[in-house]
Design a protein around this motif. Structure first.
Motif, PDB file in Angstrom:
ATOM      1  N   ILE A  34     -33.475 -33.001 -38.773  1.00 13.36           N
ATOM      2  CA  ILE A  34     -34.050 -33.359 -37.479  1.00 13.36           C
ATOM      3  C   ILE A  34     -33.374 -34.603 -36.923  1.00 13.36           C
ATOM      4  O   ILE A  34     -33.051 -34.670 -35.734  1.00 13.36           O
ATOM      5  N   GLN A  35     -33.138 -35.609 -37.784  1.00 11.22           N
ATOM      6  CA  GLN A  35     -32.488 -36.840 -37.330  1.00 11.22           C
ATOM      7  C   GLN A  35     -31.066 -36.563 -36.851  1.00 11.22           C
ATOM      8  O   GLN A  35     -30.640 -37.081 -35.820  1.00 11.22           O
ATOM      9  N   HIS A  38     -31.125 -34.910 -33.462  1.00  4.81           N
ATOM     10  CA  HIS A  38     -31.420 -35.897 -32.420  1.00  4.81           C
ATOM     11  C   HIS A  38     -30.179 -36.732 -32.113  1.00  4.81           C
ATOM     12  O   HIS A  38     -29.856 -36.972 -30.949  1.00  4.81           O
ATOM     13  N   ASP A  39     -29.485 -37.177 -33.157  1.00  4.39           N
ATOM     14  CA  ASP A  39     -28.280 -37.987 -32.954  1.00  4.39           C
ATOM     15  C   ASP A  39     -27.186 -37.192 -32.243  1.00  4.39           C
ATOM     16  O   ASP A  39     -26.434 -37.748 -31.441  1.00  4.39           O
ATOM     17  N   ARG A  41     -27.580 -34.919 -29.967  1.00  3.05           N
ATOM     18  CA  ARG A  41     -27.908 -34.851 -28.543  1.00  3.05           C
ATOM     19  C   ARG A  41     -27.691 -36.183 -27.834  1.00  3.05           C
ATOM     20  O   ARG A  41     -27.367 -36.221 -26.661  1.00  3.05           O
ATOM     21  N   HIS A  42     -27.900 -37.283 -28.555  1.00  2.49           N
ATOM     22  CA  HIS A  42     -27.873 -38.592 -27.908  1.00  2.49           C
ATOM     23  C   HIS A  42     -26.634 -39.424 -28.234  1.00  2.49           C
ATOM     24  O   HIS A  42     -26.518 -40.531 -27.719  1.00  2.49           O
ATOM     25  N   HIS A  44     -25.581 -41.321 -30.713  1.00  3.61           N
ATOM     26  CA  HIS A  44     -25.877 -42.694 -31.123  1.00  3.61           C
ATOM     27  C   HIS A  44     -24.697 -43.375 -31.808  1.00  3.61           C
ATOM     28  O   HIS A  44     -24.453 -44.548 -31.581  1.00  3.61           O
ATOM     29  N   LYS A  88     -29.875 -44.712 -39.045  1.00  3.33           N
ATOM     30  CA  LYS A  88     -30.100 -43.319 -39.421  1.00  3.33           C
ATOM     31  C   LYS A  88     -30.988 -43.230 -40.661  1.00  3.33           C
ATOM     32  O   LYS A  88     -31.911 -42.412 -40.719  1.00  3.33           O
ATOM     33  N   LYS A  95     -39.414 -40.398 -40.539  1.00  2.00           N
ATOM     34  CA  LYS A  95     -39.809 -39.003 -40.348  1.00  2.00           C
ATOM     35  C   LYS A  95     -40.450 -38.445 -41.612  1.00  2.00           C
ATOM     36  O   LYS A  95     -41.389 -37.668 -41.533  1.00  2.00           O
TER      37      LYS A  95
END
Length: 100
Positions: A34-35, A38-39, A41-42, A44, A88, A95
């Motif tokens: 999941i992390q 998310h990373d 998409r963004h 980071h 991270k 989470k």
């Protein structure tokens, strides 16, 4: 006799409560997946490393001219990689604890 009965009750309570504790937590593999999604998409990592390298180059340039800027960019980028790894890691642990 009394100690044996008490120990048996405590052991049984632990066995019965263990499935409830695992329902509130997320597995490490799922939290990591999941992390990373998310990373992805963004972006980071690129943001953190790029900003750190730019700030390092700016400070190095002020302190030591062009050579200082080059050294500062390298040091800043290295610090950005470490900062991203820590960010991270903390995201995954959070989470896992909270089940986000």
């Amino acid at each position: 006799m009394r100690f044996t009965k008490t120990a048996a009750v405590i052991a049984m309570a632990g066995i019965l409560a263990s499935p409830l504790a695992s329902l509130a937590q997320m597995s490490h593999a799922r939290a990591k997946r999941i992390q990373e999604a998310h990373d992805k998409r963004h972006h980071h990592k690129a943001k953190i490393v790029g900003r750190s390298a730019a700030r390092g180059a700016g400070l190095g340039g002020l302190a030591g001219g062009p050579v200082g800027a080059l050294v500062g960019a390298g040091v800043g980028a290295g610090g950005g990689v470490v900062a991203n790894k820590i960010r991270k890691h903390h995201g995954i642990k959070k989470k896992m604890r909270h089940g986000d």
